[in-house]
Design an enzyme around this catalytic site. Structure first.
Site, mmCIF file in Angstrom:
data_model
loop_
_atom_site.group_PDB
_atom_site.id
_atom_site.type_symbol
_atom_site.label_atom_id
_atom_site.label_comp_id
_atom_site.label_asym_id
_atom_site.label_seq_id
_atom_site.Cartn_x
_atom_site.Cartn_y
_atom_site.Cartn_z
ATOM 1 N N SER A 132 0.812 -1.223 0.000
ATOM 2 C CA SER A 132 0.000 0.000 0.000
ATOM 3 C C SER A 132 0.843 1.270 0.000
ATOM 4 O O SER A 132 0.318 2.357 -0.232
ATOM 5 C CB SER A 132 -0.938 0.005 1.216
ATOM 6 O OG SER A 132 -0.189 -0.002 2.421
ATOM 7 N N GLU A 168 6.943 -1.868 11.602
ATOM 8 C CA GLU A 168 6.670 -3.262 12.007
ATOM 9 C C GLU A 168 7.694 -3.726 13.047
ATOM 10 O O GLU A 168 8.383 -4.733 12.851
ATOM 11 C CB GLU A 168 6.703 -4.186 10.784
ATOM 12 C CG GLU A 168 5.717 -3.849 9.691
ATOM 13 C CD GLU A 168 4.297 -4.307 10.001
ATOM 14 O OE1 GLU A 168 4.073 -4.884 11.075
ATOM 15 O OE2 GLU A 168 3.419 -4.071 9.159
#
Length: 276
Positions: free
Chosen positions: A31, A158
């Site tokens: 994305s 992350e």
């Protein structure tokens, strides 16, 4: 060189993040989340527009003399940050960043000691090779190295990748404590809807290289169908809430963003504070 196969990784990005806020950037794989974060400290430069952090501005198509300032202000903790370790000892590794920005060796080493304690590790590790440590310790040492540069903005890409649930919670709780204690602006890039719901004040939803929506976790997670259209799931607690509402014929006023929220709502329901 123009080509018919050209594809923009990001386009029409227009976002403002408040100083001191905790923002989660969420989106399906591909994305544009990681590409966006690499613009935040100048690892990638914009081909159009500009990036501003306080008085520091990076503009497309211009020689930017402020890159070093920007990189000191914005610290990035990448996925598997332990892969960033390279020095002979923990002390040298954590000290490297501050010294690279002109801090004296003795001051950098004192900062390394402070940061090691801040991430929950003992000073006894300072003279050891970082590669002799456990995986969890290595990750904390790498995080200490980023924090040692005193960033104003902490970007987390992350940061819990590869950790078990307990390790993930410990690391996320640590970042949240650092965010509050240091008055940091924190930007979390994550696939985990649970982490976004539990820690963020605001969320930015990315899809196919652009921003689709932004707002509080409460508001965005009420848009279940839209989230699904962007390739995103809901937190498990909200899925549980919907099943519970359907089974009992009740409607809760607030979304259950966390396990603690769910426990409080269910307790209130069965203690009669909510009526069926």
């Amino acid at each position: 060189m123009k080509t018919p196969f050209e594809r923009l990784a990001l386009y029409d990005i227009n976002a403002s993040i408040k100083e001191g806020s905790y923002v989660a950037v969420i989106g399906h794989t591909g994305s544009g989340k990681s590409t966006l974060l690499q613009h935040l400290n100048g690892l990638l430069k914009p081909t159009k527009g500009q990036i501003s952090l306080g008085s520091t501005v990076i503009q497309a198509g211009k020689k930017n003399k402020d890159l070093k300032k920007l990189r000191k202000k914005v610290g990035i903790v990448f996925q598997f940050p332990e892969h960033q370790l390279f020095e002979e000892t923990v002390l040298k590794d954590i000290s490297f960043g501050p010294m690279n920005f002109g801090v004296k060796k003795e001051d950098a080493e004192q900062k390394a000691r402070e940061m090691l304690q801040l991430v929950g590790l003992s000073e006894e590790l300072l003279d050891r090779s970082p590669f002799e440590l456990s995986g969890g310790q290595m990750r904390r040492v790498a995080i200490a190295g980023v924090l040692a540069m005193d960033p104003e903005v902490l970007v987390l890409d992350e940061p819990t990748a590869g950790l078990d649930p307990r390790g993930r919670k410990e690391i996320m709780d640590m970042f949240y404590e650092l965010h509050q204690r240091g008055n940091l602006t924190t930007i979390l890039v994550t696939h985990s809807m649970e982490d976004a719901a539990a820690y963020a004040d605001e969320m930015i939803v990315m899809h196919k290289g652009t921003i689709q929506a932004s707002g509080s976790p409460r508001d965005l997670f009420l848009k279940g169908e839209e989230m699904a259209g962007w390739g995103l799931d809901l937190p498990e607690t909200i899925k549980f809430q919907r099943h519970l509402e359907a089974a009992l014929g009740v409607r809760f006023n607030e979304p259950m963003l966390t396990i603690e929220d769910a426990a409080a709502e269910i307790r209130a329901l069965f203690q009669g504070e909510k009526t069926l």
